[in-house]
Design a protein around this motif. Structure first.
Motif, PDB file in Angstrom:
ATOM      1  N   HIS A 159       0.288 -43.078  12.627  1.00 24.35           N
ATOM      2  CA  HIS A 159      -0.974 -43.464  13.266  1.00 24.35           C
ATOM      3  C   HIS A 159      -1.094 -42.935  14.683  1.00 24.35           C
ATOM      4  N   VAL A 216     -15.212 -27.078   6.867  1.00 24.16           N
ATOM      5  CA  VAL A 216     -14.410 -28.226   7.297  1.00 24.16           C
ATOM      6  C   VAL A 216     -13.833 -27.936   8.687  1.00 24.16           C
ATOM      7  N   HIS A 252      -0.808 -36.481  21.374  1.00 26.25           N
ATOM      8  CA  HIS A 252      -0.373 -36.672  22.766  1.00 26.25           C
ATOM      9  C   HIS A 252       0.633 -37.804  22.900  1.00 26.25           C
ATOM     10  N   VAL A 289      -0.110 -27.673  21.309  1.00 28.16           N
ATOM     11  CA  VAL A 289      -1.510 -27.273  21.146  1.00 28.16           C
ATOM     12  C   VAL A 289      -1.822 -26.866  19.706  1.00 28.16           C
ATOM     13  N   SER A 290      -0.820 -27.012  18.814  1.00 27.61           N
ATOM     14  CA  SER A 290      -1.054 -26.600  17.433  1.00 27.61           C
ATOM     15  C   SER A 290      -1.607 -27.732  16.576  1.00 27.61           C
ATOM     16  N   LEU A 291      -1.561 -28.942  17.111  1.00 26.25           N
ATOM     17  CA  LEU A 291      -2.124 -30.073  16.368  1.00 26.25           C
ATOM     18  C   LEU A 291      -3.427 -30.482  17.046  1.00 26.25           C
ATOM     19  N   ASN A 292      -4.414 -30.843  16.241  1.00 26.95           N
ATOM     20  CA  ASN A 292      -5.711 -31.219  16.794  1.00 26.95           C
ATOM     21  C   ASN A 292      -5.590 -32.539  17.571  1.00 26.95           C
ATOM     22  N   ARG A 333     -15.951 -31.700  16.845  1.00 27.61           N
ATOM     23  CA  ARG A 333     -15.618 -32.933  17.554  1.00 27.61           C
ATOM     24  C   ARG A 333     -14.987 -32.643  18.919  1.00 27.61           C
ATOM     25  N   ASN A 334     -14.149 -31.615  18.965  1.00 33.56           N
ATOM     26  CA  ASN A 334     -13.546 -31.254  20.250  1.00 33.56           C
ATOM     27  C   ASN A 334     -14.563 -30.632  21.189  1.00 33.56           C
ATOM     28  N   PRO A 389      -9.159 -39.558  21.779  1.00 30.31           N
ATOM     29  CA  PRO A 389      -8.155 -40.620  21.955  1.00 30.31           C
ATOM     30  C   PRO A 389      -7.384 -40.494  23.267  1.00 30.31           C
ATOM     31  N   ARG A 390      -7.298 -39.277  23.827  1.00 27.13           N
ATOM     32  CA  ARG A 390      -6.547 -39.102  25.070  1.00 27.13           C
ATOM     33  C   ARG A 390      -7.225 -39.812  26.229  1.00 27.13           C
ATOM     34  N   VAL A 407      -7.602 -34.771  18.574  1.00 26.37           N
ATOM     35  CA  VAL A 407      -8.469 -35.921  18.327  1.00 26.37           C
ATOM     36  C   VAL A 407      -8.228 -36.610  16.983  1.00 26.37           C
ATOM     37  N   TYR A 408      -7.269 -36.119  16.207  1.00 27.13           N
ATOM     38  CA  TYR A 408      -6.940 -36.792  14.945  1.00 27.13           C
ATOM     39  C   TYR A 408      -5.471 -37.215  14.949  1.00 27.13           C
ATOM     40  N   ARG A 468      -8.974 -42.629  25.959  1.00 24.89           N
ATOM     41  CA  ARG A 468      -8.783 -44.069  25.786  1.00 24.89           C
ATOM     42  C   ARG A 468      -7.498 -44.560  26.440  1.00 24.89           C
ATOM     43  N   VAL A 469      -6.466 -43.714  26.370  1.00 22.89           N
ATOM     44  CA  VAL A 469      -5.160 -44.156  26.850  1.00 22.89           C
ATOM     45  C   VAL A 469      -5.168 -44.395  28.353  1.00 22.89           C
ATOM     46  N   LYS A 518      -7.080 -48.910  16.156  1.00 24.66           N
ATOM     47  CA  LYS A 518      -8.053 -48.074  16.842  1.00 24.66           C
ATOM     48  C   LYS A 518      -9.099 -48.970  17.482  1.00 24.66           C
ATOM     49  N   TYR A 543      -1.410 -40.243  17.812  1.00 28.17           N
ATOM     50  CA  TYR A 543      -2.094 -38.984  18.092  1.00 28.17           C
ATOM     51  C   TYR A 543      -1.058 -37.999  18.650  1.00 28.17           C
ATOM     52  N   LEU A 586     -14.630 -40.379  20.889  1.00 25.31           N
ATOM     53  CA  LEU A 586     -14.366 -39.044  20.345  1.00 25.31           C
ATOM     54  C   LEU A 586     -12.960 -38.559  20.686  1.00 25.31           C
ATOM     55  N   TYR A 592      -4.944 -25.080  17.445  1.00 22.33           N
ATOM     56  CA  TYR A 592      -5.099 -26.040  16.346  1.00 22.33           C
ATOM     57  C   TYR A 592      -6.166 -25.610  15.352  1.00 22.33           C
ATOM     58  N   LYS A 642     -15.201 -30.552  11.153  1.00 18.23           N
ATOM     59  CA  LYS A 642     -14.222 -31.586  11.450  1.00 18.23           C
ATOM     60  C   LYS A 642     -13.382 -31.238  12.679  1.00 18.23           C
ATOM     61  N   HIS A 643     -12.850 -30.034  12.721  1.00 19.86           N
ATOM     62  CA  HIS A 643     -11.873 -29.733  13.771  1.00 19.86           C
ATOM     63  C   HIS A 643     -12.495 -29.173  15.046  1.00 19.86           C
ATOM     64  N   ASP A 659      -4.551 -50.850   8.910  1.00 23.59           N
ATOM     65  CA  ASP A 659      -3.821 -50.978  10.173  1.00 23.59           C
ATOM     66  C   ASP A 659      -4.341 -49.995  11.218  1.00 23.59           C
ATOM     67  N   THR A 660      -4.557 -48.765  10.781  1.00 19.53           N
ATOM     68  CA  THR A 660      -5.059 -47.748  11.713  1.00 19.53           C
ATOM     69  C   THR A 660      -6.358 -48.213  12.321  1.00 19.53           C
TER      70      THR A 660
END
Lengths: 319, 320
Positions: free
Chosen positions: B149, A230, B153, B101-104, A238-239, A314-315, B106-107, A317-318, A10, B151, A312, A217, A234-235, A5-6
């Motif tokens: 699912h 990681v 934001h 701001v504590s959650l990433n 990408r940002n 999602p913000r 982009v995931y 895209r919205v 997406k 994000y 990369l 984060y 990963k974190h 579903d995700t």
């Protein structure tokens, strides 16, 4: 099932985003064609008189004007010209009298080969170097790599190209001075074009990485118990990559225009060299066609940049 | 039973202005299942205390120079980086002040919770995804299976903080360090987040260190309170004792500066002066320049912890 579903979700949101960006680039392309057309239209002198000579009769001039469609309103002329351009017909070169497209089509692959090599090496080398410098902040690795990055970034490319030739061709005899006769020929022009880019990318990714590493984060990721690798790959990466990717794609047309100088220095038979020659000889149809192609590539790469940053982040895209 | 004991912890920061002794010999005990409030004004070392338990203080510039942090019978300061990673998130979890701001960004929330579950493999969960949905449901996120699912934001501030709690508690730790968890949220959402935390605490039998400067939150949620001033813990007591019978002049000043509905107060008291610069802390008791009851000894000797009975500990020469 849930994970599926995700992915579908997406995919639809990415797809919608790409469609939106595509639709937005159509007016830009149209605007560019209008400007390119007007350049020729506003060029001083009457093309009919240029073609027939000043002593031709008014009847002959009128006949040719009608034949070429130059008696029609500007918008109609633009429409006809656009219809031809869409079919790849840019008219004939003033100098060679050959169709412009013939001269250009053989040169496009050379320019693409050169700029894409420079572009890809700036990603493949610039990003890891910048990332390493950030992770090893304030160590010798950081200082040395950023010293080189600053040096490459600051050098004017034409001077850099000449120095590279002096070192690798004339002194060490490792690489050819110019031309495009063997695969090795690509190395020097690609270096001259790519090294400043590598420098700027490495510096930018270092700065972005350091900033993201200070984000809350990243602290959360650490508090979760994730390993440093990681966290970085990963974190953080990408940002940090989002603004860098946008900048990279926006700089591609800049690379192509930089190729005008580099191709001329290295006698690389690409569009840049042709552009240089056409400007010197005032060969307007060729300039016009090259302008259009470069503008089209600019729009295309901007679009690609938007798509990559949308993938990369999602913000983005919205909105 | 003691879950965590901090003994004589000294932590310093190397700053441009010089060496700042940010934690000047902290002693603190947390019992299993209890909620300990850690209060004090900004810059007194509350957050640093929380972060030093998980060794999240960046080194450099931070450096622990002395002391022990005993958790479950083992000194955390002797642990390797790898051993500390096993403890973070699994046995001790931490949540932070600003959930947005504590959650990433982009995931997805689900992805970030799944990461913790995959890493620590807590018992009693049949699949990672089920664990994700269950943990979101446990913090009262409506429709957790589809919300996973989203994000960050797409979540409100309160939902983000509940998402953080879900993530950090998905591996059922025995201690949660909550660093100003409600400060960035508006008052109605604060109550909701605190309720979620309290419910889960009861369910998991977990201890909580609640770092806050909101005395009202302390009164409502904590079993015991430790009051910090300029890198020292000046008074520790159970919550009723502290509010009814504060002993340290700083605690009295702090409580006197807050309007209370249960008392007839004509005027709020103020603590004159300001927090000392920790690169040049005052000699003796760090509070003496602002203390109305300061004596000669306060200017020379640092007071030691004094047990007044029933776990009421105060570090002040008035009682020595």
């Amino acid at each position: 099932m849930a994970c599926l579903d995700t992915k579908t979700l997406k995919r639809t949101s990415v797809f919608r985003y790409i469609l939106k960006r595509l639709a937005l680039s159509i007016p830009v392309i149209l605007g560019v064609t209008l400007i390119a057309f007007l350049i020729l239209y506003l060029t001083p002198g009457d093309p009919v008189i240029n073609l027939l000579g000043a002593r031709s009769t008014l009847e002959d001039q009128a006949a040719l004007r009608e034949k070429l469609g130059l008696d029609q309103p500007v918008l109609v002329q633009y429409g006809r010209w656009l219809a031809n351009v869409v079919q790849g017909d840019f008219g004939k070169s003033i100098l060679s009298k050959q169709p412009v497209m013939n001269a250009i089509s053989s040169r496009i692959p050379f320019t693409l080969k050169l700029t894409l090599t420079a572009f890809l090496s700036s990603i493949v080398i610039g990003i890891p170097v910048g990332l390493l410098a950030a992770v090893k902040q304030n160590t010798a690795i950081d200082h040395i790599s950023m010293g080189f990055a600053m040096f490459f970034y600051s050098m004017p490319d034409f001077w850099f190209g000449l120095m590279l030739t002096l070192l690798f061709s004339l002194t060490l005899h490792w690489l050819p001075v110019s031309g495009a006769y063997e695969p090795k020929s690509l190395v020097l022009p690609a270096l001259a074009l790519g090294l400043p880019k590598i420098g700027s990318i490495a510096r930018l990714i270092r700065a972005e990485t350091l900033e993201v590493m200070r984000e809350e984060y990243t602290l959360t990721a650490r508090a979760k118990g994730l390993s440093e690798w990681v966290i970085i790959f990963k974190h953080v990466l990408r940002n940090a990559a989002i603004p860098v990717m946008v900048m990279l794609f926006l700089s591609l047309p800049w690379l192509i225009s930089g190729a005008v100088v580099i191709e001329t220095i290295f006698a690389w038979p690409g569009m840049g060299q042709l552009m240089y020659q056409a400007i010197l000889r005032k060969d307007f149809p060729v300039i016009q066609a090259l302008l259009l192609i470069i503008a089209f590539l600019t729009v295309l790469f901007n679009l690609l940049g938007d798509i990559v940053s949308g993938l990369l982040d999602p913000r983005i895209r919205v909105n | 039973m003691t879950l965590l004991e901090i003994k004589n912890l000294h932590l310093q920061f190397n700053s441009d202005e010089g060496l700042a002794l940010v934690l000047d010999g902290i002693n603190l005990k947390v019992q299993k299942g209890e909620t300990l409030g850690l209060v004090g004004e900004s810059g007194c070392g509350k957050s640093v205390t929380g972060m030093s338990i998980l060794q999240l203080v960046p080194t450099p510039p931070g450096e622990i120079t002395q002391g022990e942090i005993i958790f479950d019978g083992e000194n955390l300061l002797g642990k390797s980086t790898k051993e500390m990673r096993e403890i973070r998130g699994r046995k001790i979890a931490m949540i932070f002040q600003d959930p947005m701001v504590s959650l990433n960004p982009v995931y997805t929330i689900g992805n970030q919770i799944a990461e913790a579950i995959d890493l620590h493999q807590p018992k009693g969960i049949s699949s990672t995804w089920e664990g994700v949905v269950d943990s979101l449901a446990s913090v009262q996120i409506a429709d957790p299976a589809s919300r996973a699912h989203n994000y960050p934001h797409q979540f409100s501030g309160g939902m983000c903080q509940r998402g953080m709690i879900a993530m950090m508690l998905s591996c059922r730790p025995s201690l949660l360090i909550a660093d100003e968890p409600t400060t960035a949220l508006d008052v109605t959402v604060q109550a909701q987040v605190l309720k979620v935390m309290a419910d889960l605490q009861k369910e998991l039998g977990m201890a909580v260190i609640l770092i806050t400067h909101n005395i009202g939150v302390v009164a409502e949620t904590c079993d015991r309170v430790a009051v910090m001033y300029a890198g020292n813990i000046v008074e520790t007591a159970d919550v009723e004792t502290l509010f009814e019978n504060p002993q340290h002049p700083y605690t009295r000043g702090l409580l006197g500066s807050i309007p209370r509905a249960d008392r007839d107060m004509n005027e709020l008291t103020i603590i004159e002066g300001s927090v000392p610069n920790l690169t040049k802390p005052p000699q003796g008791c760090r509070f003496h320049p602002r203390c109305k009851e300061a004596m000669d000894i306060c200017r020379q000797t640092k007071p030691t912890d004094l047990d007044l009975g029933d776990g009421h500990i105060v570090a002040c020469h008035l009682y020595g």
